[in-house]
Enzyme design. Structure first.
Site, PDB file in Angstrom:
ATOM      1  N   ARG A  55      -0.116 107.529  35.040  1.00 27.82           N
ATOM      2  CA  ARG A  55      -0.904 106.282  35.154  1.00 27.82           C
ATOM      3  C   ARG A  55      -0.747 105.450  33.877  1.00 27.82           C
ATOM      4  O   ARG A  55      -0.823 104.227  33.908  1.00 27.82           O
ATOM      5  CB  ARG A  55      -2.392 106.570  35.421  1.00 27.82           C
ATOM      6  CG  ARG A  55      -3.248 105.316  35.342  1.00 27.82           C
ATOM      7  CD  ARG A  55      -4.558 105.355  36.140  1.00 27.82           C
ATOM      8  NE  ARG A  55      -5.275 106.589  36.070  1.00 27.82           N
ATOM      9  CZ  ARG A  55      -5.999 107.008  35.010  1.00 27.82           C
ATOM     10  NH1 ARG A  55      -6.074 106.280  33.917  1.00 27.82           N
ATOM     11  NH2 ARG A  55      -6.626 108.153  35.051  1.00 27.82           N
TER      12      ARG A  55
ATOM     13  N   TYR B   1       0.296  79.797  42.115  1.00 34.77           N
ATOM     14  CA  TYR B   1       0.487  80.598  43.334  1.00 34.77           C
ATOM     15  C   TYR B   1      -0.893  80.873  43.960  1.00 34.77           C
ATOM     16  O   TYR B   1      -1.875  81.071  43.230  1.00 34.77           O
ATOM     17  CB  TYR B   1       1.208  81.898  42.965  1.00 34.77           C
ATOM     18  CG  TYR B   1       1.130  82.938  44.037  1.00 34.77           C
ATOM     19  CD1 TYR B   1       1.751  82.740  45.265  1.00 34.77           C
ATOM     20  CD2 TYR B   1       0.410  84.108  43.846  1.00 34.77           C
ATOM     21  CE1 TYR B   1       1.657  83.685  46.270  1.00 34.77           C
ATOM     22  CE2 TYR B   1       0.316  85.062  44.844  1.00 34.77           C
ATOM     23  CZ  TYR B   1       0.931  84.840  46.057  1.00 34.77           C
ATOM     24  OH  TYR B   1       0.822  85.774  47.045  1.00 34.77           O
TER      25      TYR B   1
ATOM     26  N   ASP C 163       3.399  82.026  34.065  1.00 32.74           N
ATOM     27  CA  ASP C 163       4.001  82.743  35.195  1.00 32.74           C
ATOM     28  C   ASP C 163       5.436  82.230  35.332  1.00 32.74           C
ATOM     29  O   ASP C 163       5.668  81.065  35.694  1.00 32.74           O
ATOM     30  CB  ASP C 163       3.190  82.484  36.474  1.00 32.74           C
ATOM     31  CG  ASP C 163       3.733  83.266  37.677  1.00 32.74           C
ATOM     32  OD1 ASP C 163       4.928  83.642  37.663  1.00 32.74           O
ATOM     33  OD2 ASP C 163       2.969  83.468  38.639  1.00 32.74           O
TER      34      ASP C 163
ATOM     35  N   LYS D  18       9.936  89.526  43.323  1.00 32.24           N
ATOM     36  CA  LYS D  18      10.801  88.393  43.706  1.00 32.24           C
ATOM     37  C   LYS D  18      12.202  88.573  43.099  1.00 32.24           C
ATOM     38  O   LYS D  18      12.838  89.562  43.355  1.00 32.24           O
ATOM     39  CB  LYS D  18      10.144  87.078  43.293  1.00 32.24           C
ATOM     40  CG  LYS D  18       8.654  86.981  43.597  1.00 32.24           C
ATOM     41  CD  LYS D  18       8.346  87.055  45.073  1.00 32.24           C
ATOM     42  CE  LYS D  18       6.837  87.039  45.293  1.00 32.24           C
ATOM     43  NZ  LYS D  18       6.442  87.329  46.649  1.00 32.24           N
TER      44      LYS D  18
END
Ligand code: PLP
Length: 392
Positions: free
Chosen positions: A58, A111, A183, A208
């Site tokens: 983790r 977004y 971003d 993406k």
């Protein structure tokens, strides 16, 4: 780019150079949840950060770490960390950097998921959110000058490909001691490196272009070490960790990032130019076109204009349906940045929750089609659009 002079070589080698075992030329996928130590002293040293190593996946993992290192080198950052999705990267970054009573200034055209963080979740944390007209840099500067902890930018924007002047706005933010987050999902470090323009943290949906094949999800944050260390700590405790298999897939995808982006750039430019001369097309949104209102800023801060564009049709939504249903070389699907062309109408996908009036206010025509140009042959993409438009 630290030890790398070129992004193509960095895309292949960065972060991986010294990690090959048993003569393998690919990294292994370490699925191990935990890492064992026979020497208790060594275990404690690693746990306390006095020695390099891994304790629990983790937190860190030997397949995930080279991916973080690759993006760190390609973006020219001091440190990088990773997440299970792009939205985890964005939300964890904002939740780390903002506390109740503090203020964030952001552009309106982020977004859809990021926008929800600004309008739904941050206000619930008593964070004061100020969303500004994306193209009005004077207004953004005025809001920033009133004081804020974070300035959040996205450029180019989704779906109308607006361009934000990172260097100018980063100066304004730094003047009031704010942290600048960008971003960079649409551009990738091949077309734009926001840290060199003054950004402090760059966030990505690695789902993406970085992965590039629409077969895995992930997120990354890269930038100033003091900030990334805090963002990493938030993620390691709250748990939006990237899976080692996904990290491997993104690492593999990134080896061809520069090659793919070159073709995306080429196809984006060709398709946008061709569409802008088509009698059935009303408007084309692409930062590489000289008619784009901020083409000059795009030229200044980008080395390529990317494969994302959108265009509106003369006539109503029925025309959009006809064009979409007749396109052969395009998946009619959400998402973007894949080797295969992807198309969709913002009216019924990313902006379906807005009313017609709200879409109009956001500058999104009802007949808009978002087009993520893949790496197919550009002539084939244009021929496909030609036959689909002829039927509309
Ligand atoms: N940022 C941008 C610009 C995006 O387009 C997206 C998703 O479409 C995201 C962030 C969110 O990424 P993810 O879907 O990996 O959570």
């Amino acid at each position: 780019m630290s030890d790398f002079n070129t992004s193509s070589t960095a895309a292949v080698w960065a972060g991986e150079e010294n990690l090959f075992a048993e003569g393998a030329i690919c990294l292994p996928v370490f699925n191990s949840v935990t890492f064992g130590y026979d020497d208790m002293g060594e275990w404690f040293d690693v746990a306390l950060g006095r020695k390099k190593g891994h304790i629990y996946s983790r937190n860190t993992n030997p397949t995930v770490r080279p991916l973080e290192e690759k993006i760190r080198i390609m973006d020219g950052g001091e440190e990088a960390t990773s997440f299970s999705t792009g939205m985890a990267a964005i939300s964890n970054t904002l939740f780390t950097l903002l506390a109740p009573g503090e203020r964030v200034v952001a552009v309106k055209d982020t977004y859809g998921g990021s926008n929800k963080i600004f309008i739904e979740f941050l206000p619930r944390m008593q964070v004061d959110v100020c969303l500004c007209d994306t193209s009005d840099f004077d207004a953004i500067e005025r809001e920033v000058a009133k004081g804020c902890k974070v300035l959040y930018l996205e450029t180019p924007t989704n779906p109308t490909l607006k361009i934000v002047d990172i260097e100018r706005l980063a100066k304004a933010a730094h003047a009031v001691g704010a942290v600048v987050v960008v971003d960079n999902t649409f551009a990738t470090p091949i077309n734009q490196r926001p840290l060199t323009l003054g950004a402090d943290v760059v966030v990505y949906s690695a789902t993406k272009y970085l992965n590039g094949h629409s077969d895995v999800m992930g997120g990354l944050a890269v930038g100033r070490k003091d900030l990334i260390d805090r963002i990493f700590h938030y993620r390691e405790i709250t748990g939006a960790t990237l899976h080692p298999h996904s990290a491997y897939m993104i690492l593999r995808g990134m080896k061809t990032l520069e090659l793919r982006i070159k073709r995306h750039n080429e196809n984006g430019m060709r398709v946008a130019t061709w569409l802008s001369q088509h009698p059935k097309v009303d408007k084309v949104f692409y930062p590489g076109l000289e008619t784009h209102p901020n083409h000059d800023i795009a030229r200044k801060q980008m080395t390529g204009f990317g494969g994302m564009l959108s265009f509106s049709l003369k006539g109503g939504f029925d025309k959009v349906v006809t064009v979409l249903e007749n396109l052969k070389y395009a998946h009619k699907a959400a998402s973007l940045g894949s080797v295969g062309t992807l198309v969709g109408p913002p009216r019924t996908t990313s902006h379906v929750e807005l009313s017609e009036q709200e879409r109009a206010n956001a500058g999104i025509p009802e007949s808009l089609i978002r087009y993520s140009a893949g790496i197919e042959d550009g002539d084939d993409l244009i021929a496909d659009l030609e036959q689909a438009l002829a039927k509309a």
